[in-house]
Design a protein around this motif. Structure first.
Motif, mmCIF file in Angstrom:
data_model
loop_
_atom_site.group_PDB
_atom_site.id
_atom_site.type_symbol
_atom_site.label_atom_id
_atom_site.label_comp_id
_atom_site.label_asym_id
_atom_site.label_seq_id
_atom_site.Cartn_x
_atom_site.Cartn_y
_atom_site.Cartn_z
ATOM 1 N N GLU A 211 3.052 -3.260 7.878
ATOM 2 C CA GLU A 211 3.269 -3.441 6.430
ATOM 3 C C GLU A 211 2.637 -4.737 5.953
ATOM 4 O O GLU A 211 1.963 -4.767 4.910
ATOM 5 C CB GLU A 211 4.769 -3.434 6.140
ATOM 6 C CG GLU A 211 5.083 -3.529 4.651
ATOM 7 C CD GLU A 211 6.561 -3.408 4.376
ATOM 8 O OE1 GLU A 211 6.926 -3.329 3.190
ATOM 9 O OE2 GLU A 211 7.360 -3.397 5.341
ATOM 10 N N ARG B 77 -0.950 -4.646 5.415
ATOM 11 C CA ARG B 77 -1.333 -3.697 4.366
ATOM 12 C C ARG B 77 -2.211 -2.568 4.942
ATOM 13 O O ARG B 77 -3.249 -2.193 4.394
ATOM 14 C CB ARG B 77 -2.054 -4.416 3.231
ATOM 15 C CG ARG B 77 -1.209 -5.530 2.583
ATOM 16 C CD ARG B 77 -1.948 -6.249 1.476
ATOM 17 N NE ARG B 77 -2.295 -5.376 0.389
ATOM 18 C CZ ARG B 77 -1.469 -5.025 -0.595
ATOM 19 N NH1 ARG B 77 -0.221 -5.500 -0.631
ATOM 20 N NH2 ARG B 77 -1.865 -4.218 -1.573
ATOM 21 N N HIS C 281 7.333 2.434 3.879
ATOM 22 C CA HIS C 281 6.890 1.325 3.029
ATOM 23 C C HIS C 281 7.130 1.646 1.572
ATOM 24 O O HIS C 281 6.958 2.778 1.132
ATOM 25 C CB HIS C 281 5.401 1.046 3.268
ATOM 26 C CG HIS C 281 5.113 0.660 4.683
ATOM 27 N ND1 HIS C 281 3.844 0.540 5.169
ATOM 28 C CD2 HIS C 281 5.946 0.356 5.736
ATOM 29 C CE1 HIS C 281 3.892 0.197 6.456
ATOM 30 N NE2 HIS C 281 5.165 0.086 6.802
#
Length: 612
Positions: free
Chosen positions: A564, A567, A601
């Motif tokens: 996460e 990205r 996410h």
């Protein structure tokens, strides 16, 4: 000596042109026109007749007759005699009509004179090969029959010398053939087609002359760069001869013969398997491990009693008596028996002492050749790779990778890479040779990791990384030490090393690996995500491989904070659609990875938005 059937064949072939000479003589006696020209024809034909009869005598008296140039020259001589006979017969008295229809000119005789003179030149050259004062001596004059292709006359002369001369001349001829064949495939093919392989193999068996054996092996090496030519050597029982010479020759001969094994195994799968069946791998490993296991060998020799050796020999003799007299494994079993007895004989001990006294450079050359032979024998062959692992081959290779450098180290790593590739494709070999409790397997892995971590050689690092990747399914989850160095090389400035590292890590993280989830977590724990993200900005190869591994990590550890924070989801969504569409493995993998990450996410697109 030439066999009776060969002598009969030569005599039969030569009887026809001799008969033609007699027919020309009769036709000259009957000629009515161009009498002077016909007499001149007879003079040339008479010289040919004498030469042909001399050739018959030489062929009977010459041992190991080399026939190839005889057939070519005699066929040409016979054609020219037939033409001369036809022309002379036209000069016989005929009726008016036949004289009008059949016109003979001086130009016809000039042409026949030239053809017969060429035949005389060919016969002079042919007889020079069989000269009783220089039987088999190298003759480099050019016969008219070879005027358009001079190489053929040299090949004939060298092979004739190789087959019929004394040992010194045979060695010289073999060296000349090796030189001719070095850089020209057409010449190599010519040497094989003209019968050069059998006398070269015979020279290789001259165990009293190392120079002869080296000359024979060198020439065969230069010929053996093509499957058809290698198959020719195999068909002449070359494999059995080569294995025997490898086992019981001086070191400088063994080095050249090992190179020959490598060359033949490289170019012909049949030779590759035949060598293994004739047990070539065991002497290769023994020679490669010479001085590597000295202390261990002495310890084992002290423990092995004479009684145990006698018992082993009895068992092997019993097997030889009960096995069939013919079959695909008969010779290999006898070769194994021969090899074992040899190395426990006084002759074997003598050669071991000789090897100990050899120069270090020669010892190194022998090991380089043996390692290359094992590499080429193992390439693409599960059975040969298994045979190597059933000896001390793996442990020996590991020790040499540790101690040596340069070509020997490279060849050993290539052999390991081929064996591990075979183990990757064969579960039985993988479990037998690379189980975690195996000292040999542990030694190999230790050296592969050392190469990856410590050596500044992209070529060697690529080989070691490939080998580790091939063994990915053998490592338990706790064996994290193999993953760390691979992750480190994801950021290597050499793109080949980086690409190979990511490919190997894929084999740890792919769904086909039972421990893929545990290995994926370890890759992330070793900070593998960021260098993978950088790969997405590299060339097509690193982009593709990095993308595949990122998808595996997303599928197996999608909940990871590292993914996460880096990205990864955004990066996967931004991947060029063209790249994805061009690679079938990515068409389903990328959407699955994106969907899986989106479950964990926040603020992400739903699956229906993918690539819309």
């Amino acid at each position: 000596m030439a066999s009776d059937s060969e002598l009969k064949r030569v005599a039969n072939e030569l009887s026809y042109p001799i008969l033609l000479c007699e027919r020309v003589r009769v036709a000259v006696d009957d000629a009515e026109s161009f009498k002077l020209e016909c007499v001149e024809v007879f003079k040339q034909v008479d010289r040919l007749s004498h030469m042909l009869r001399t050739l018959v005598r030489f062929s009977i008296a010459t041992p190991s007759l080399y026939e190839r140039p005889i057939w070519r020259v005699i066929a040409d001589v016979s054609k020219n005699l037939e033409r001369a006979l036809t022309l002379v017969r036209k000069c016989k008295r005929r009726n008016v009509l036949r004289r009008v229809v059949t016109i003979v000119s001086a130009a016809d005789f000039r042409k026949i004179f030239g053809l017969l003179e060429s035949s005389l030149g060919d016969m002079r050259w042919l007889l020079s090969i069989f000269d009783s004062e220089n039987v088999g001596g190298i003759v480099l004059s050019l016969p008219p029959i070879a005027s358009n292709d001079p190489i053929i006359s040299w090949v004939w002369s060298y092979i004739a010398t190789l087959q019929m001369a004394q040992l010194t001349e045979r060695i010289e001829a073999a060296n000349e053939l090796a030189s001719l064949a070095r850089d020209n495939d057409r010449t190599k093919q010519m040497i094989v087609e003209e019968g050069g392989v059998p006398p070269l193999l015979k020279l290789l068996k001259e165990d009293g002359s190392p120079d002869a054996q080296i000359a024979g092996a060198s020439a065969l090496c230069n010929l053996a760069n093509d499957q058809e030519r290698v198959r020719n050597i195999v068909n002449e029982l070359g494999v059995q001869i080569i294995v025997q010479v490898l086992a019981d020759s001086p070191m400088k001969v063994q080095s050249q013969v090992a190179t020959l094994v490598a060359r033949m195994a490289e170019h012909d799968p049949l030779a590759q398997e035949d060598f293994a069946r004739d047990n070539v791998i065991r002497p290769l490993v023994t020679l490669l491990s010479f001085e590597t296991f000295d202390d261990e060998h002495r310890e084992q020799s002290g423990k092995q009693s004479i009684h145990s050796i006698v018992q082993i020999n009895k068992e092997m003799e019993k097997k030889s008596l009960t096995r069939p007299t013919a079959g695909p494994y008969t010779h290999s079993q006898s070769s194994s028996h021969y090899y074992y007895n040899y190395y426990h004989s006084s002759e074997g001990s003598k050669h071991r002492r000789e090897r100990e006294n050899e120069k270090p450079q020669l010892k190194l050359c022998l090991k380089i050749s043996c390692a290359e032979a094992l590499w080429k024998l193992a390439r693409g062959s599960v059975s040969n790779s298994r045979r190597i692992t059933e000896t001390k081959g793996l442990l020996c290779l590991a020790k040499l990778v540790e101690k040596e450098e340069g070509e020997l180290q490279y060849n050993c790593l290539m052999t390991i890479m081929e064996i591990t590739a075979a183990a990757e494709s064969n579960v039985d070999l993988r479990r037998a040779a690379f189980k975690t409790t195996s000292p040999a397997a542990k030694a190999v892995v230790d050296q592969l990791l050392r190469v990856v971590r410590e050596l500044d050689s992209p070529v060697l690092q690529v080989l070691a990384i490939k080998s580790i990747g091939s063994l990915a399914r053998t490592f338990p989850a706790r064996e994290t030490r193999v993953i760390g160095p691979l992750v480190t090389h994801l950021g290597n400035r050499n793109t080949d090393v980086a690409a190979e590292a990511v490919i190997s890590l894929q084999k740890f993280a792919c769904p086909g690996n039972f421990l893929c989830m545990e290995h994926s977590k370890t890759i992330i724990e070793f900070d593998g995500v960021l260098p993978l993200m950088k790969m997405l900005r590299g060339n097509e190869r690193t982009l593709l491989q990095g993308l595949i591994l990122l998808c595996y990590l997303a599928l197996h550890v999608g909940k990871s904070d590292s993914l996460e924070q880096a990205r990864v989801l955004t990066a996967l969504e931004g991947v060029d659609r063209t790249v994805v569409s061009q690679h079938p493995e990515l068409r389903e993998l990328v959407p699955k990875a994106i969907y899986h990450l989106s479950l964990y996410h926040q603020g992400v697109h739903s699956q229906r938005d993918l690539f819309s």
